[in-house]
Write a protein that holds these residues in place. Sequence first.
Motif, short mmCIF file in Angstrom:
data_model
loop_
_atom_site.label_atom_id
_atom_site.label_comp_id
_atom_site.label_asym_id
_atom_site.label_seq_id
_atom_site.Cartn_x
_atom_site.Cartn_y
_atom_site.Cartn_z
N GLU A 1 -2.89 -6.77 3.10
CA GLU A 1 -2.71 -5.63 3.55
C GLU A 1 -2.60 -5.57 4.86
O GLU A 1 -3.33 -6.82 5.44
N GLU B 1 3.33 -9.26 -3.91
CA GLU B 1 1.90 -8.19 -3.31
C GLU B 1 1.73 -8.66 -1.74
O GLU B 1 1.59 -9.94 -1.72
N ALA C 1 -6.62 5.81 -2.19
CA ALA C 1 -6.46 4.83 -0.94
C ALA C 1 -6.26 3.72 -1.64
O ALA C 1 -6.05 2.11 -0.69
N ASP C 2 -6.14 2.99 -2.64
CA ASP C 2 -5.99 1.74 -3.11
C ASP C 2 -4.46 2.10 -4.23
O ASP C 2 -3.99 1.17 -5.01
N ALA C 3 -4.39 2.87 -4.18
CA ALA C 3 -2.84 3.15 -4.56
C ALA C 3 -1.27 2.27 -3.83
O ALA C 3 -1.85 2.15 -2.68
N LYS C 4 -0.49 1.55 -4.97
CA LYS C 4 0.64 0.70 -4.34
C LYS C 4 1.12 1.73 -4.72
O LYS C 4 1.82 1.72 -5.66
N LYS D 1 1.04 -1.20 0.23
CA LYS D 1 -0.11 -0.17 0.02
C LYS D 1 1.04 1.30 0.01
O LYS D 1 2.09 1.29 1.01
#
Length: 136
Positions: free
Chosen positions: A136, A133, A19-22, A11
């Motif tokens: 979260e 990945e 909010a969903d950025a990585k 994240k």
Amino acid sequence: MSVKYKLVLKKDLTKGAAADAKRYYASAPVSGMMDFDSICELIADRSTASDGDVALFVLGLIRAMEEALLRNEVVQLGRLGNFRLSIGSSGTVEEKDFQANMIRKPKIIFTPGDKLRAMIEKVSLERIGKEQETPE
């Protein structure tokens, strides 16, 4: 000697990120563990002490460090480095408003000595594996 790292998608914690950025971050994966007995055996193999003698010394060192840290002393272990106790707390505007329960759990701070700092200066980095990945 090189330290291996891999890239991990996590994240995005930068200020203002969606909010969903990585983002990809470097991570040094653990490659194993050297336990207490192995350390004692290794030191014993490189000295005239037995592994039991080494264990006795290390356990005594820990006991002495506990006592010194509880007296708010810095424990200076030569080229290894220093250990000290640290606390933090919430703040108050007025001294009379401060409560002991505002103090956070104490931490032990380690500051490496010259030998370990010199080792870090010589470290090179080597990328391994594919990106992963992380949950979260």
